[in-house]
Design a protein around this motif. Structure first.
Motif, PDB file in Angstrom:
ATOM      1  N   HIS A 125       0.860  -1.194   0.000  1.00 39.09           N
ATOM      2  CA  HIS A 125       0.000   0.000   0.000  1.00 39.09           C
ATOM      3  C   HIS A 125       0.898   1.246   0.000  1.00 39.09           C
ATOM      4  O   HIS A 125       1.015   1.938   1.021  1.00 39.09           O
ATOM      5  CB  HIS A 125      -0.890   0.017   1.240  1.00 39.09           C
ATOM      6  N   PRO A 126       1.550   1.561  -1.103  1.00 34.22           N
ATOM      7  CA  PRO A 126       2.524   2.660  -1.132  1.00 34.22           C
ATOM      8  C   PRO A 126       1.940   4.022  -0.759  1.00 34.22           C
ATOM      9  O   PRO A 126       2.671   4.888  -0.277  1.00 34.22           O
ATOM     10  CB  PRO A 126       3.039   2.651  -2.573  1.00 34.22           C
ATOM     11  N   GLU A 127       0.638   4.181  -0.908  1.00 29.97           N
ATOM     12  CA  GLU A 127       0.025   5.463  -0.547  1.00 29.97           C
ATOM     13  C   GLU A 127       0.199   5.788   0.930  1.00 29.97           C
ATOM     14  O   GLU A 127       0.163   6.968   1.328  1.00 29.97           O
ATOM     15  CB  GLU A 127      -1.465   5.473  -0.918  1.00 29.97           C
ATOM     16  N   TYR A 128       0.436   4.764   1.775  1.00 27.04           N
ATOM     17  CA  TYR A 128       0.643   5.010   3.203  1.00 27.04           C
ATOM     18  C   TYR A 128       1.881   5.872   3.455  1.00 27.04           C
ATOM     19  O   TYR A 128       1.947   6.593   4.452  1.00 27.04           O
ATOM     20  CB  TYR A 128       0.799   3.695   3.965  1.00 27.04           C
ATOM     21  N   VAL A 129       2.858   5.784   2.564  1.00 24.91           N
ATOM     22  CA  VAL A 129       4.104   6.527   2.749  1.00 24.91           C
ATOM     23  C   VAL A 129       3.873   8.031   2.682  1.00 24.91           C
ATOM     24  O   VAL A 129       4.614   8.816   3.284  1.00 24.91           O
ATOM     25  CB  VAL A 129       5.150   6.092   1.695  1.00 24.91           C
ATOM     26  N   PHE A 130       2.816   8.456   1.985  1.00 25.69           N
ATOM     27  CA  PHE A 130       2.548   9.901   1.878  1.00 25.69           C
ATOM     28  C   PHE A 130       2.348  10.542   3.246  1.00 25.69           C
ATOM     29  O   PHE A 130       2.635  11.719   3.445  1.00 25.69           O
ATOM     30  CB  PHE A 130       1.316  10.157   0.999  1.00 25.69           C
ATOM     31  N   GLY A 131       1.853   9.743   4.211  1.00 23.82           N
ATOM     32  CA  GLY A 131       1.636  10.268   5.557  1.00 23.82           C
ATOM     33  C   GLY A 131       2.917  10.631   6.272  1.00 23.82           C
ATOM     34  O   GLY A 131       2.891  11.331   7.295  1.00 23.82           O
ATOM     35  N   GLU A 132       4.065  10.174   5.755  1.00 20.30           N
ATOM     36  CA  GLU A 132       5.356  10.477   6.372  1.00 20.30           C
ATOM     37  C   GLU A 132       5.908  11.835   5.936  1.00 20.30           C
ATOM     38  O   GLU A 132       6.897  12.309   6.504  1.00 20.30           O
ATOM     39  CB  GLU A 132       6.367   9.380   6.023  1.00 20.30           C
ATOM     40  N   ASN A 133       5.281  12.426   4.934  1.00 18.24           N
ATOM     41  CA  ASN A 133       5.699  13.758   4.441  1.00 18.24           C
ATOM     42  C   ASN A 133       7.195  13.814   4.110  1.00 18.24           C
ATOM     43  O   ASN A 133       7.918  14.718   4.547  1.00 18.24           O
ATOM     44  CB  ASN A 133       5.340  14.853   5.454  1.00 18.24           C
ATOM     45  N   ILE A 134       7.649  12.849   3.330  1.00 16.48           N
ATOM     46  CA  ILE A 134       9.055  12.815   2.912  1.00 16.48           C
ATOM     47  C   ILE A 134       9.240  13.807   1.757  1.00 16.48           C
ATOM     48  O   ILE A 134       8.525  13.729   0.749  1.00 16.48           O
ATOM     49  CB  ILE A 134       9.450  11.390   2.466  1.00 16.48           C
ATOM     50  N   PRO A 135      10.166  14.749   1.872  1.00 11.34           N
ATOM     51  CA  PRO A 135      10.333  15.794   0.843  1.00 11.34           C
ATOM     52  C   PRO A 135      10.533  15.256  -0.569  1.00 11.34           C
ATOM     53  O   PRO A 135      10.068  15.856  -1.541  1.00 11.34           O
ATOM     54  CB  PRO A 135      11.577  16.562   1.315  1.00 11.34           C
ATOM     55  N   THR A 136      11.228  14.116  -0.698  1.00 14.02           N
ATOM     56  CA  THR A 136      11.551  13.597  -2.033  1.00 14.02           C
ATOM     57  C   THR A 136      10.437  12.745  -2.638  1.00 14.02           C
ATOM     58  O   THR A 136      10.531  12.334  -3.795  1.00 14.02           O
ATOM     59  CB  THR A 136      12.832  12.746  -1.973  1.00 14.02           C
ATOM     60  N   VAL A 137       9.390  12.471  -1.854  1.00 11.96           N
ATOM     61  CA  VAL A 137       8.283  11.653  -2.355  1.00 11.96           C
ATOM     62  C   VAL A 137       7.124  12.566  -2.739  1.00 11.96           C
ATOM     63  O   VAL A 137       6.433  13.121  -1.893  1.00 11.96           O
ATOM     64  CB  VAL A 137       7.830  10.621  -1.295  1.00 11.96           C
ATOM     65  N   LYS A 138       6.940  12.717  -4.028  1.00 12.14           N
ATOM     66  CA  LYS A 138       5.902  13.628  -4.536  1.00 12.14           C
ATOM     67  C   LYS A 138       4.752  12.890  -5.217  1.00 12.14           C
ATOM     68  O   LYS A 138       3.674  13.431  -5.387  1.00 12.14           O
ATOM     69  CB  LYS A 138       6.532  14.633  -5.505  1.00 12.14           C
ATOM     70  N   SER A 139       5.001  11.649  -5.629  1.00 13.52           N
ATOM     71  CA  SER A 139       3.961  10.859  -6.288  1.00 13.52           C
ATOM     72  C   SER A 139       4.273   9.380  -6.110  1.00 13.52           C
ATOM     73  O   SER A 139       5.358   9.002  -5.631  1.00 13.52           O
ATOM     74  CB  SER A 139       3.889  11.189  -7.772  1.00 13.52           C
ATOM     75  N   ASP A 145      11.084   0.466  -6.836  1.00 11.61           N
ATOM     76  CA  ASP A 145      11.978  -0.543  -6.234  1.00 11.61           C
ATOM     77  C   ASP A 145      13.199   0.104  -5.586  1.00 11.61           C
ATOM     78  O   ASP A 145      13.656  -0.353  -4.532  1.00 11.61           O
ATOM     79  CB  ASP A 145      12.423  -1.545  -7.296  1.00 11.61           C
ATOM     80  N   ASP A 146      13.716   1.137  -6.204  1.00  8.78           N
ATOM     81  CA  ASP A 146      14.893   1.815  -5.642  1.00  8.78           C
ATOM     82  C   ASP A 146      14.597   2.372  -4.257  1.00  8.78           C
ATOM     83  O   ASP A 146      15.447   2.319  -3.360  1.00  8.78           O
ATOM     84  CB  ASP A 146      15.358   2.939  -6.563  1.00  8.78           C
ATOM     85  N   PHE A 147      13.396   2.917  -4.094  1.00  6.03           N
ATOM     86  CA  PHE A 147      12.995   3.480  -2.801  1.00  6.03           C
ATOM     87  C   PHE A 147      13.017   2.401  -1.719  1.00  6.03           C
ATOM     88  O   PHE A 147      13.576   2.599  -0.631  1.00  6.03           O
ATOM     89  CB  PHE A 147      11.599   4.100  -2.900  1.00  6.03           C
ATOM     90  N   TYR A 148      12.425   1.253  -2.021  1.00  4.87           N
ATOM     91  CA  TYR A 148      12.336   0.193  -1.010  1.00  4.87           C
ATOM     92  C   TYR A 148      13.663  -0.532  -0.813  1.00  4.87           C
ATOM     93  O   TYR A 148      13.978  -0.964   0.301  1.00  4.87           O
ATOM     94  CB  TYR A 148      11.205  -0.779  -1.363  1.00  4.87           C
ATOM     95  N   ASN A 149      14.449  -0.631  -1.859  1.00  2.61           N
ATOM     96  CA  ASN A 149      15.791  -1.205  -1.704  1.00  2.61           C
ATOM     97  C   ASN A 149      16.647  -0.330  -0.795  1.00  2.61           C
ATOM     98  O   ASN A 149      17.429  -0.837   0.029  1.00  2.61           O
ATOM     99  CB  ASN A 149      16.463  -1.358  -3.064  1.00  2.61           C
ATOM    100  N   LYS A 150      16.481   0.973  -0.937  1.00  4.21           N
ATOM    101  CA  LYS A 150      17.224   1.899  -0.078  1.00  4.21           C
ATOM    102  C   LYS A 150      16.777   1.739   1.381  1.00  4.21           C
ATOM    103  O   LYS A 150      17.600   1.727   2.295  1.00  4.21           O
ATOM    104  CB  LYS A 150      17.013   3.331  -0.540  1.00  4.21           C
ATOM    105  N   ARG A 151      15.480   1.595   1.582  1.00  4.50           N
ATOM    106  CA  ARG A 151      14.973   1.396   2.948  1.00  4.50           C
ATOM    107  C   ARG A 151      15.515   0.112   3.558  1.00  4.50           C
ATOM    108  O   ARG A 151      15.875   0.071   4.740  1.00  4.50           O
ATOM    109  CB  ARG A 151      13.442   1.378   2.955  1.00  4.50           C
TER     110      ARG A 151
END
Length: 281
Positions: A125-139, A145-151
């Motif tokens: 449910h990637p939309e849940y990440v929007f609640g974290e207000n991460i500056p680099t996440v705009k959409s 995959d790169d985002f989750y691999n980094k995590r």
């Protein structure tokens, strides 16, 4: 390091009732040893242990915690069940709420659902990440995959820091079959005393079974390290799963050879004097 798949404990030539009784007897012995070991671990005060439990809904995490740790001194085990992040938690880095729940040295901490929800539920449910207000996440496109691999790499670094500073980490994936999950959900609906455990969201998440299995496979492959290994435990039989987890924890902690500290020499020299003081009261 590859994750370790632990086969169910062999209990040959026993009927189902004998299997349950045999596993339960073995578990009683293991948890008594675990209790004594934790007392020594607490007295030594050099190490902490972090037990991470992940699994699909109904995989038996709650009952496993109850049965495995019921003999451990209440001061020595701390359990945290991580639900949907609060507004306060979302205002911090995603690892913050897990960091502040870590066990102190001498204690066993149990995470019922863990920091891996951040590369599991949020990946389904990637939309849940929007609640974290991460500056680099705009959409949603940014949650690739790169985002989750980094995590996952950040989580590896988080666990490495913990282990380097004396936290023994063991991670268990309770591997439940889809058929057994159906049976357990039906049981919740059929037994009135179990109804409270059921939520319609359980059925919605069940429809995403394949997505969850993919995400579990990814995190198992990328985050099982020598300092923080993953163990895959067959979870269709709760008694066997509990015994497997308990034995793995005990056998791992025994390798550290915890020792109770000795009384300082200046106090040892006065032991007879202290006894006389008490006896003469």
């Amino acid at each position: 390091m590859d994750y370790k798949v632990i086969s169910e404990i062999k209990l040959e030539k026993l009927n189902s009732k004998q299997v349950i009784n045999n596993a339960d007897k073995k578990l009683k012995k293991v948890r008594k040893k675990l209790s004594k070991l934790q007392d020594t671990m607490y007295a030594e005060g050099k190490y902490a242990a972090l037990i991470c439990l992940q699994g699909m809904d109904t995989s038996g995490k709650d009952s496993l915690i109850r049965e495995v740790f019921k003999e451990v001194n209440a001061r020595g085990v701390v359990v945290h069940s991580f639900k949907v992040p609060t507004e306060l938690e979302k205002s911090h880095n995603y690892l913050w709420r897990h960091y502040i729940a870590l066990p102190a040295k001498g204690k066993i901490g149990v995470f019922n659902r863990t920091h891996y929800e951040n590369v599991l539920v949020t990946r389904v449910h990637p939309e849940y990440v929007f609640g974290e207000n991460i500056p680099t996440v705009k959409s949603l496109d940014d949650l690739n995959d790169d985002f989750y691999n980094k995590r996952m790499e950040e989580i590896n670094n988080f666990e490495k820091q913990l282990s380097d500073n004396g936290t023994i980490i063991l991670k268990f994936f309770l591997n439940l079959s889809k058929e057994e999950q159906k049976n357990r959900l039906l049981r919740r609906l059929r037994l009135k005393q179990k109804n409270w455990k059921f939520s319609p969201s359980d059925l919605k998440e069940r429809k995403l079974w394949d997505k969850y299995q993919f995400c579990y496979q990814e995190l198992l492959n990328k985050t099982s390290k020598e300092n923080a290994p993953w163990y895959v435990v067959p979870a269709d039989d709760k008694d066997s799963a509990r015994l497997i987890v308990a034995k793995t924890i005990l056998e791992t902690l025994e390798k550290y050879n915890f020792e109770e500290p000795e009384l300082p020499a200046k106090y040892q020299a006065e032991i007879e004097n202290y006894k006389k003081q008490l006896e003469n009261e």
